[in-house]
Design a protein around this motif. Structure first.
Motif, PDB file in Angstrom:
ATOM      1  N   VAL A  20       0.827  -1.218   0.000  1.00  0.00           N
ATOM      2  CA  VAL A  20       0.000   0.000   0.000  1.00  0.00           C
ATOM      3  C   VAL A  20       0.861   1.267   0.000  1.00  0.00           C
ATOM      4  O   VAL A  20       0.590   2.196  -0.768  1.00  0.00           O
ATOM      5  CB  VAL A  20      -0.975  -0.004   1.209  1.00  0.00           C
ATOM      6  N   LYS A  21       1.913   1.255   0.844  1.00  0.00           N
ATOM      7  CA  LYS A  21       2.768   2.453   0.934  1.00  0.00           C
ATOM      8  C   LYS A  21       3.339   2.824  -0.431  1.00  0.00           C
ATOM      9  O   LYS A  21       3.642   1.928  -1.237  1.00  0.00           O
ATOM     10  CB  LYS A  21       3.950   2.180   1.881  1.00  0.00           C
ATOM     11  N   ASP A  22       3.516   4.105  -0.667  1.00  0.00           N
ATOM     12  CA  ASP A  22       4.124   4.626  -1.905  1.00  0.00           C
ATOM     13  C   ASP A  22       3.342   4.182  -3.143  1.00  0.00           C
ATOM     14  O   ASP A  22       3.929   3.923  -4.199  1.00  0.00           O
ATOM     15  CB  ASP A  22       5.595   4.175  -2.058  1.00  0.00           C
ATOM     16  N   GLY A  23       2.042   4.016  -2.990  1.00  0.00           N
ATOM     17  CA  GLY A  23       1.238   3.558  -4.133  1.00  0.00           C
ATOM     18  C   GLY A  23       1.459   2.082  -4.441  1.00  0.00           C
ATOM     19  O   GLY A  23       1.094   1.608  -5.526  1.00  0.00           O
ATOM     20  N   GLY A  24       2.035   1.360  -3.487  1.00  0.00           N
ATOM     21  CA  GLY A  24       2.307  -0.069  -3.697  1.00  0.00           C
ATOM     22  C   GLY A  24       3.746  -0.242  -4.161  1.00  0.00           C
ATOM     23  O   GLY A  24       4.052  -0.008  -5.332  1.00  0.00           O
ATOM     24  N   GLN A  25       4.604  -0.627  -3.219  1.00  0.00           N
ATOM     25  CA  GLN A  25       6.032  -0.729  -3.579  1.00  0.00           C
ATOM     26  C   GLN A  25       6.275  -1.833  -4.608  1.00  0.00           C
ATOM     27  O   GLN A  25       7.277  -1.822  -5.316  1.00  0.00           O
ATOM     28  CB  GLN A  25       6.864  -0.963  -2.304  1.00  0.00           C
ATOM     29  N   HIS A  26       5.317  -2.781  -4.688  1.00  0.00           N
ATOM     30  CA  HIS A  26       5.469  -3.866  -5.670  1.00  0.00           C
ATOM     31  C   HIS A  26       5.258  -3.368  -7.106  1.00  0.00           C
ATOM     32  O   HIS A  26       5.549  -4.079  -8.059  1.00  0.00           O
ATOM     33  CB  HIS A  26       4.488  -5.001  -5.359  1.00  0.00           C
ATOM     34  N   PRO A 198       9.071  -7.980  10.258  1.00  0.00           N
ATOM     35  CA  PRO A 198       9.698  -6.700  10.633  1.00  0.00           C
ATOM     36  C   PRO A 198       8.902  -5.480  10.148  1.00  0.00           C
ATOM     37  O   PRO A 198       8.953  -4.433  10.763  1.00  0.00           O
ATOM     38  CB  PRO A 198      11.070  -6.753   9.947  1.00  0.00           C
ATOM     39  N   ASP A 199       8.160  -5.639   9.050  1.00  0.00           N
ATOM     40  CA  ASP A 199       7.435  -4.469   8.501  1.00  0.00           C
ATOM     41  C   ASP A 199       5.964  -4.456   8.924  1.00  0.00           C
ATOM     42  O   ASP A 199       5.176  -3.702   8.345  1.00  0.00           O
ATOM     43  CB  ASP A 199       7.526  -4.469   6.971  1.00  0.00           C
ATOM     44  N   ALA A 200       5.616  -5.271   9.938  1.00  0.00           N
ATOM     45  CA  ALA A 200       4.194  -5.317  10.346  1.00  0.00           C
ATOM     46  C   ALA A 200       3.751  -3.921  10.798  1.00  0.00           C
ATOM     47  O   ALA A 200       4.499  -3.239  11.506  1.00  0.00           O
ATOM     48  CB  ALA A 200       4.013  -6.318  11.482  1.00  0.00           C
ATOM     49  N   ASP A 201       2.537  -3.544  10.391  1.00  0.00           N
ATOM     50  CA  ASP A 201       2.020  -2.202  10.749  1.00  0.00           C
ATOM     51  C   ASP A 201       1.640  -2.157  12.220  1.00  0.00           C
ATOM     52  O   ASP A 201       1.148  -3.105  12.764  1.00  0.00           O
ATOM     53  CB  ASP A 201       0.795  -1.862   9.910  1.00  0.00           C
TER      54      ASP A 201
END
Ligand SMILES: N[C@@H](CCC(=O)N[C@@H](CS)C(=O)NCC(=O)O)C(=O)O
Length: 201
Positions: A20-26, A198-201
């Motif tokens: 979701v972040k940055d418009g979807g980093q994927h 580690p990246d859990a919100d």
């Protein structure tokens, strides 16, 4: 994929890719260079080779490190485990994927309630099929197939996690819930849960 790596005790470095972040980093160019489908996971080997598609990656792991096996020794057993895994990964999951939910919300303009109804409908359809494949089948054991976790369990647990997140009713699937509970007693599954990453919100 994390579950499979943990079951096999294979060390890996997780590189978080936030959907979701940055418009979807994927969707970034850097990530697309790894997986042009813009979907996670992408699994990079030490020599730089990148593998994609969870089922293909897990089968690769099973080939390079056969123990503990994620597929049964017999051909019929392997076909059953692959069928269970694909019922989740190829039939249930894709229609509820983030990009599909975003499309029906943003492009087709359905409401949040309709989107949740969509999600729950496809979870119910998928789990009803899975329930019939598992219930009373002689090969169903503590886990989806026998008494050790297989590829099918590696697909089932993340899908149930998502179903719970969307508050899908699950009471109608006691066998599925029992199997998921058995999986969730194992450290390999516990350590793969989204909330302990580690990246859990
Ligand atoms: N068939 C693929 C599906 C991968 C997939 O859909 N991953 C999800 C996360 S579980 C994703 O990247 N979603 C991003 C999106 O829908 O935009 C696999 O099993 O690897």
């Amino acid at each position: 994929m994390r579950i499979a790596l943990n079951l096999k005790g294979m060390p890996y470095t997780a590189v978080p890719v936030h959907l979701v972040k940055d418009g979807g980093q994927h969707c970034s160019a850097a990530y697309r260079a790894r997986n042009p489908q813009a979907l996670v996971p992408a699994f990079e080997l030490e020599d730089g080779t990148v593998l994609t598609q969870s089922l293909a990656i897990m089968e690769y792991l099973d080939e390079v490190q056969p123990e503990p096996a994620l597929l049964p020794a017999d051909a019929i057993g392997r076909a059953r485990v692959r069928a269970l895994a694909q019922a989740i990964a190829c039939d249930l999951h894709p229609v509820n994927n983030l990009r599909v939910l975003q499309y029906v919300s943003q492009q087709l303009g359905i409401s949040a309630e309709q989107k949740d109804a969509w999600y729950r409908h496809w979870v119910a359809t998928g789990l009803q099929g899975l329930k019939a494949l598992l219930a009373d089948h002689p090969s169903t054991g503590r886990f989806c197939h026998g008494d050790t976790p297989t590829l099918a369990d590696c697909c089932l647990v993340p899908q149930l996690y998502n179903a719970r997140r969307f508050q899908c009713p699950l009471d109608a699937y006691p066998t599925i819930q029992r199997i998921a509970a058995a999986c969730e007693t194992l450290p390999a599954f516990q350590q793969a849960a989204p909330e302990v990453q580690p990246d859990a919100d």
